[in-house]
Scaffold this active site. Structure first.
Site, PDB file in Angstrom:
ATOM      1  N   ASP A   1     -25.933  42.901 109.975  1.00 27.14           N
ATOM      2  CA  ASP A   1     -26.430  44.216 109.573  1.00 27.14           C
ATOM      3  C   ASP A   1     -27.347  44.700 110.685  1.00 27.14           C
ATOM      4  OD1 ASP A   1     -25.098  43.936 107.219  1.00 27.14           O
ATOM      5  OD2 ASP A   1     -26.863  43.679 105.956  1.00 27.14           O
TER       6      ASP A   1
ATOM      7  N   ASP B   1     -18.405  46.996  96.744  1.00 25.35           N
ATOM      8  CA  ASP B   1     -19.584  46.297  96.207  1.00 25.35           C
ATOM      9  C   ASP B   1     -19.510  46.447  94.699  1.00 25.35           C
ATOM     10  OD1 ASP B   1     -20.445  45.985  98.834  1.00 25.35           O
ATOM     11  OD2 ASP B   1     -21.833  47.680  98.748  1.00 25.35           O
TER      12      ASP B   1
END
Lengths: 196, 252
Positions: B11, B130
């Site tokens: 990330d 997600d």
């Protein structure tokens, strides 16, 4: 000088980068004069085989490519369009250098399509694969494959489908996998191509 | 034999790698290009870079980073975060990305999947989901880091994404992400069986056993992990060595 043929079939940057890491000079081009004069020619390609042939024809390149006498490397769809024909483009003749038909993988439990990821090479027999350890893993992304034929110089097995991972006929070489994305094994293969 | 893939995920915020725990607290861990190169040398099969910058400057920094990654690493890499249009995807492809991943933008406008796949091929499009389980036991896709539920049921949405042109599905359980408690294997197995394209498991790995479980019992084709690599708990080589020792086909 290496000519990388630009016929609007995917991104060429990773190939340019991989050649650059090996210290090789390349020029991305669709100019027949430059291609004819190059020491080496690479025909990359990601996408649809029918579209690939259409783009090559629009640029007047199939006959130029067939006439080449320097080492030529087709990668992925670039290899497929050097075969006789493809189920992806029924009725469209391809360049017919390699004596292979290109077929579609049939999806089955345990055989997802596209065949995507790292798989190993077997039956390796070519200068292109010199110093590449047996059973090396290389990176594949494809839904169509060339069956095995007299020009096959490496095979790969995807859930009991045996296909040509690499092909060779005279000065023409082809890899179904992406050497430019295949780690150290891929670097060795590109190095070998540059040394042919 | 096709190998199961191990994919470190980085990330990135303003060019630096960070990793959140359940997507909320962020701890900076290192330089994005250096870390990617190190993982590739250790035997990572692919890399994923997710841009979590909130600003335009951050986004521009990310495109520059993608260029540097493409110059440096010799394995495929996927980029995502903030891709809303075909133009956004094209910019990242031009910078050298092998694949892009889209999540909220695909939920907001599912046609985007087909637009990108139609132009650059199915292999270029990873649809990330997600999802969270509800009180009724059903899983639904969420957006905004798991904070907003949607009406997209996980299995139906994954199939729709495949039908629209996705080349892979990356499923993260928001109930498990960052917890290091393992993956919900039965859900992965059912999802993998229902798809004709590869499934990447993400979120929850705390040990090599967890990864082994999701690649066997969970029938996932690949496992994406962040924290177990970033904090030096295991190297990629150690993870793959242990997986190979337990009979899982991996590229060593």
């Amino acid at each position: 000088m290496i000519a990388v043929i630009d016929y609007d079939m995917g991104n060429l940057r990773s190939l340019e980068n991989a050649l650059g890491r090996l210290g090789a000079q390349c020029i991305v081009t669709a100019d027949p004069d430059i291609i004819l004069k190059a020491d080496r020619v690479i025909l990359p390609g990601v996408g649809h085989a029918g579209k690939a042939m259409e783009n090559l024809k629009a640029l007047g390149l199939p006959n130029i490519i067939r006439s080449l006498r320097q080492p030529v490397l087709g990668i992925c769809v670039g290899m497929q369009v050097l075969c006789r024909d493809s189920e992806e483009a029924p009725g469209v003749p391809c360049m017919g250098i390699f004596d292979a038909h290109v077929r579609r993988f049939t999806a089955a439990p345990g055989r997802k399509v596209p065949h995507m990821g790292w798989n190993n090479l077997s039956n390796m027999e070519s200068k292109l694969l010199k110093d590449v350890p047996r059973n090396s893993y290389v990176y594949f992304v494809h839904s169509f494959y060339a069956g095995t034929c007299p020009d096959t110089v490496a095979t790969c097995n995807y859930d009991s489908v045996m296909f040509s991972a690499a092909l060779r006929y005279e000065n023409f070489y082809g890899t179904q996998f992406h050497p430019e994305k295949s780690g150290l094994a891929g670097e060795q293969i590109l190095k070998n191509f540059l040394a042919l | 034999m096709l190998a199961k893939r191990i994919i470190p995920c980085l990330d990135v915020k303003d060019g630096r790698v960070v990793k959140g725990i359940n997507f909320t607290s962020l701890a900076e861990v290192g330089d994005a290009v250096e870390m990617g190169h190190k993982y590739a040398m250790e035997g990572a099969d692919e890399l994923v870079y997710l841009d979590i910058s909130a600003t335009i400057e951050g986004r521009n920094t990310f495109a520059e980073l993608v260029r540097r990654v493409a110059d440096t690493v010799n394995i495929p890499f996927t980029v995502g975060g903030g891709i809303r249009s075909l133009d956004d995807a094209a910019r990242l492809l031009d910078a050298g990305a092998d694949k892009i991943t889209i999540n909220s933008a695909a939920i907001a406008r599912p046609e985007l999947i087909g637009e990108i796949a139609g132009r650059y091929g199915r292999q270029f499009v990873v649809v990330a989901i997600d999802a969270k389980s509800g009180p009724d036991g059903k899983w639904h896709a969420t957006t905004h880091g798991g904070s907003r539920p949607t009406d997209k049921e996980l299995f139906a949405w994954a199939r729709e994404a495949e039908d629209r042109g996705a080349g892979e599905i990356l499923f993260t359980s928001m109930d498990h992400d960052g917890t290091r408690n393992g993956y919900p294997c039965p859900v992965y197995a059912a999802l993998s069986d229902s798809l004709g394209i590869p499934l990447i498991a993400s979120g929850g790995a705390g040990s090599v056993d967890d990864i082994a479980a999701v690649l066997t019992d969970g029938k996932a084709d690949a496992a994406l992990a962040a924290s177990i690599f970033h904090y030096g708990k295991y190297t990629v080589a150690e993870v793959k060595g242990q997986l190979a020792a337990s009979g899982i086909p991996v590229r060593i």
